[in-house]
Write an enzyme that holds these catalytic residues in place. Sequence first.
Site, PDB file in Angstrom:
ATOM      1  N   LEU A 104       2.112  -1.281  -4.848  1.00  0.00           N
ATOM      2  CA  LEU A 104       1.630  -1.050  -3.488  1.00  0.00           C
ATOM      3  C   LEU A 104       0.546  -2.098  -3.277  1.00  0.00           C
ATOM      4  O   LEU A 104      -0.473  -2.095  -3.965  1.00  0.00           O
ATOM      5  CB  LEU A 104       1.076   0.364  -3.314  1.00  0.00           C
ATOM      6  CG  LEU A 104       0.726   0.770  -1.882  1.00  0.00           C
ATOM      7  CD1 LEU A 104       1.956   0.692  -0.970  1.00  0.00           C
ATOM      8  CD2 LEU A 104       0.157   2.183  -1.828  1.00  0.00           C
ATOM      9  N   ASP A 105       0.773  -3.022  -2.342  1.00  0.00           N
ATOM     10  CA  ASP A 105      -0.066  -4.222  -2.279  1.00  0.00           C
ATOM     11  C   ASP A 105      -1.533  -3.911  -1.968  1.00  0.00           C
ATOM     12  O   ASP A 105      -1.882  -2.819  -1.522  1.00  0.00           O
ATOM     13  CB  ASP A 105       0.507  -5.238  -1.283  1.00  0.00           C
ATOM     14  CG  ASP A 105       0.392  -4.784   0.154  1.00  0.00           C
ATOM     15  OD1 ASP A 105      -0.721  -4.868   0.699  1.00  0.00           O
ATOM     16  OD2 ASP A 105       1.398  -4.351   0.733  1.00  0.00           O
ATOM     17  N   PHE A 106      -2.365  -4.892  -2.201  1.00  0.00           N
ATOM     18  CA  PHE A 106      -3.821  -4.764  -2.164  1.00  0.00           C
ATOM     19  C   PHE A 106      -4.330  -4.227  -0.830  1.00  0.00           C
ATOM     20  O   PHE A 106      -5.256  -3.413  -0.778  1.00  0.00           O
ATOM     21  CB  PHE A 106      -4.448  -6.132  -2.461  1.00  0.00           C
ATOM     22  CG  PHE A 106      -5.946  -6.133  -2.568  1.00  0.00           C
ATOM     23  CD1 PHE A 106      -6.587  -5.497  -3.630  1.00  0.00           C
ATOM     24  CD2 PHE A 106      -6.724  -6.783  -1.620  1.00  0.00           C
ATOM     25  CE1 PHE A 106      -7.974  -5.514  -3.736  1.00  0.00           C
ATOM     26  CE2 PHE A 106      -8.104  -6.808  -1.719  1.00  0.00           C
ATOM     27  CZ  PHE A 106      -8.725  -6.165  -2.777  1.00  0.00           C
TER      28      PHE A 106
END
Length: 305
Positions: A104-106
Amino acid sequence: MQERLQKIIAHAGVSSRREAEAMIREGRVTLNGRVVSELGTRADPDRDHIKVDGKLITKAEPHRYILLYKPKEVMTTVEDPQGRRTVIDLVRGIRERIYPVGRLDFHSEGLVLLTNDGELAFKVSHPTHGSVKTYSVKVRGVPEERLVDKLRRGITIDGKRTLPCDIERMHTTGKRDDEGNSWFEVKLREGRTQQIRKMFQAVGHPVSKLRRVAIGPISDPKLTPGVWRELTKQEVKMLETMKEPKKSVKQRRTTARPDARKKPVAAAKRAPAASRPKSAAKRSASSHAEPRSSTRRTPSPRPAT
């Protein structure tokens, strides 16, 4: 009892099975002092000495299953070389060596599963097992339906085509449906890096907010950023046995070729009269009947004057 090395590593909670396979290919695993690089290698966890990155694998720990609401600007990794906060920093008091399942991206937020159960992690993260992740996505503007349908069918990103996905338009922020920005519900069966952001960027409507709201059948609207809880036994069982229903595919109508349409007629001609349909026999009989005499009379020539 001998088992595949990647399965032993996953059961020990070191990593998922897919990550363990990568470790073996990279030469990071040793079996009784010898480096192993073949995925088919088997070992006995009770007798053999197995090390990953020089650390001896011990007996499998009790499995833990953590559901965390990841806030924005937190890395979905165990460690970060740049010193940024990770999801492991948010989960305190867990002695077992757990790790996040999937990405789950930053800049995104939402649900993340952490566990030391390698088999379950593999099933949840791998698209062939039918695991679906559900996202609430806000994009700039109001994309045309033809563009959204294009994303549903799949587009090419970084040289690889995305799998078909479900996208449902929820609402817009304007007074009318064609004004403001748009909210969508997106369901993915794969987890490529920043996939949803790249998809909508490709059609000219960049993502401004992205939130994962479900992992397969698991969701919890009560969780807030930074808060986590243990999965219940029922939830773990749901993940272990989840199967996505297969959608019925509508068959396209195909136009029969000319010769294909003529075949039944030709077959009827070859068939004996007894086996022909009544309509065909009736037509055949009428075709062999003597021609009727014409009732129209030819006028006789008029006498010459």
